[in-house]
Design an enzyme around this catalytic site. Structure first.
Site, PDB file in Angstrom:
ATOM      1  N   ASN A  69     -11.546  38.214  60.978  1.00 41.87           N
ATOM      2  CA  ASN A  69     -11.847  36.848  60.682  1.00 41.87           C
ATOM      3  C   ASN A  69     -12.925  36.607  59.565  1.00 41.87           C
ATOM      4  OD1 ASN A  69     -10.493  34.299  61.433  1.00 41.87           O
ATOM      5  ND2 ASN A  69     -12.143  33.495  62.079  1.00 41.87           N
ATOM      6  N   ARG A 119      -7.825  40.758  65.633  1.00 41.58           N
ATOM      7  CA  ARG A 119      -8.021  40.965  64.252  1.00 41.58           C
ATOM      8  C   ARG A 119      -9.376  40.482  63.689  1.00 41.58           C
ATOM      9  NH1 ARG A 119      -7.974  36.024  61.724  1.00 41.58           N
ATOM     10  NH2 ARG A 119      -6.998  34.035  62.580  1.00 41.58           N
ATOM     11  N   GLU A 127      -8.218  30.668  53.731  1.00 43.25           N
ATOM     12  CA  GLU A 127      -9.817  30.786  53.974  1.00 43.25           C
ATOM     13  C   GLU A 127     -10.399  31.809  52.988  1.00 43.25           C
ATOM     14  OE1 GLU A 127     -11.611  30.642  56.037  1.00 43.25           O
ATOM     15  OE2 GLU A 127     -11.000  29.951  58.038  1.00 43.25           O
ATOM     16  N   ASP A 162     -15.486  25.387  61.255  1.00 38.74           N
ATOM     17  CA  ASP A 162     -14.798  26.369  60.741  1.00 38.74           C
ATOM     18  C   ASP A 162     -15.560  27.383  59.629  1.00 38.74           C
ATOM     19  OD1 ASP A 162     -12.998  28.624  59.902  1.00 38.74           O
ATOM     20  OD2 ASP A 162     -11.287  27.261  60.206  1.00 38.74           O
ATOM     21  N   ASN A 209     -16.600  32.721  62.905  1.00 34.81           N
ATOM     22  CA  ASN A 209     -16.476  32.085  61.928  1.00 34.81           C
ATOM     23  C   ASN A 209     -17.560  32.017  60.786  1.00 34.81           C
ATOM     24  OD1 ASN A 209     -13.814  31.056  60.713  1.00 34.81           O
ATOM     25  ND2 ASN A 209     -13.468  30.062  62.742  1.00 34.81           N
TER      26      ASN A 209
END
Length: 283
Positions: A100, A98, A18, A194, A146
């Site tokens: 991102n 968590r 990512e 995403d 995202n």
């Protein structure tokens, strides 16, 4: 449409590759493996690569204006100094949640996203953080926070909450995002939006998770370019290189029973377009 070919910049087996980010000062690309708790760098000129392990899952890593890195981690946002000293900028552990994706705004603030591990609707947030540690929750009803990015003139902000299948756009003034509205809705069967990046023409490039592609949309929301890739889980994209013309693409292999040989690698499409210089975090 133009046909693009990809190359493997770094062959890897990242579980959840990512966050590609071009660090202009260092002349290298930063990217991460969220679930592998890894920060990677890649110098396209020398080929030099580095990797370091974080103590918890890492959602995003960005350069800081004074040197070092800012890290969006499971339990909050931390600062890594050039001498490798770590300290928390904002520490807020939430069980089951968590970090991102994150992005740095034109004013140098960090817009950091969170999500629940189970991706429960409303379990994530999008927050704005400044270098003095102040935090403002901008969105508090997010599932999977995202891609975030800004238009070349800084007057628009783009944002993705992946399960909505939308790229949304906000008016952006004085560090504030207002007037949320949809720019693009990804059709059923084409994957989920995403990570994203915005190019010098103001067009939005978006990676499609379970869609095996990166798409470019005009500022009016029209699809005008598609880069098809052999891996289904395409996670994010960013322009890099000295002239910001190469599109780097991260991929994932998590959840795939028979992943493609390059799933989890860092890919690059040479000469795909023209990116924008990215601001560093002012902290």
């Amino acid at each position: 449409m133009t046909t693009y070919s990809y190359e493997v910049a770094v062959r890897a087996e990242a579980e959840l590759g990512e966050g590609p980010t071009w660090d202009a000062a260092a002349g290298q690309l930063i990217w991460i493996d969220i679930l592998g708790s890894q920060i990677h760098t890649y110098d396209p000129v020398s080929g030099r690569r580095t990797s370091r392990t974080t103590e918890q899952h890492v959602g995003a890593v960005k350069p800081r204006a004074g040197g070092g890195l800012v890290l969006n981690l499971r339990d909050g946002v931390g600062l890594l100094d050039p001498d490798d000293t770590f300290r928390w900028l904002h520490h807020e552990p939430v069980p089951g949640r968590r970090a991102n994706d994150a992005a740095v705004a034109p004013d140098g603030s960090l817009w950091a996203g969170t999500m629940r591990y189970d991706e429960a609707p409303g379990g994530g947030t999008l927050s704005r953080l400044t270098g003095d540690g102040s935090v403002e929750v901008v969105l508090d009803d997010v599932a999977v926070s995202n891609g975030t990015g800004w238009s070349p003139d800084g007057r628009l902000m783009y944002y993705i909450d992946s399960p909505t299948r939308r790229i949304d756009v906000f008016d952006f003034t004085a560090g504030r995002a207002q007037g949320r509205r949809p720019l693009v809705e990804i059709e059923e069967g084409a994957g989920f939006p995403d990570g994203l990046t915005v190019d010098a023409d103001g067009c939005v490039w978006v990676a499609l998770w379970d869609g095996g592609a990166v798409r470019r949309y005009t500022p009016g929301g029209e699809l005008d370019r598609v880069i098809e890739l052999p891996v289904p889980r395409v996670t994010a994209c960013a322009f890099g290189g000295a002239d910001l013309s190469d599109l780097y693409v991260t991929t994932a292999r998590v959840g795939l029973s028979a992943p493609h040989p390059v799933a989890g690698s860092l890919l690059v499409v040479r000469g795909a377009g023209k990116g924008l210089p990215q601001p560093a975090f002012a902290g």
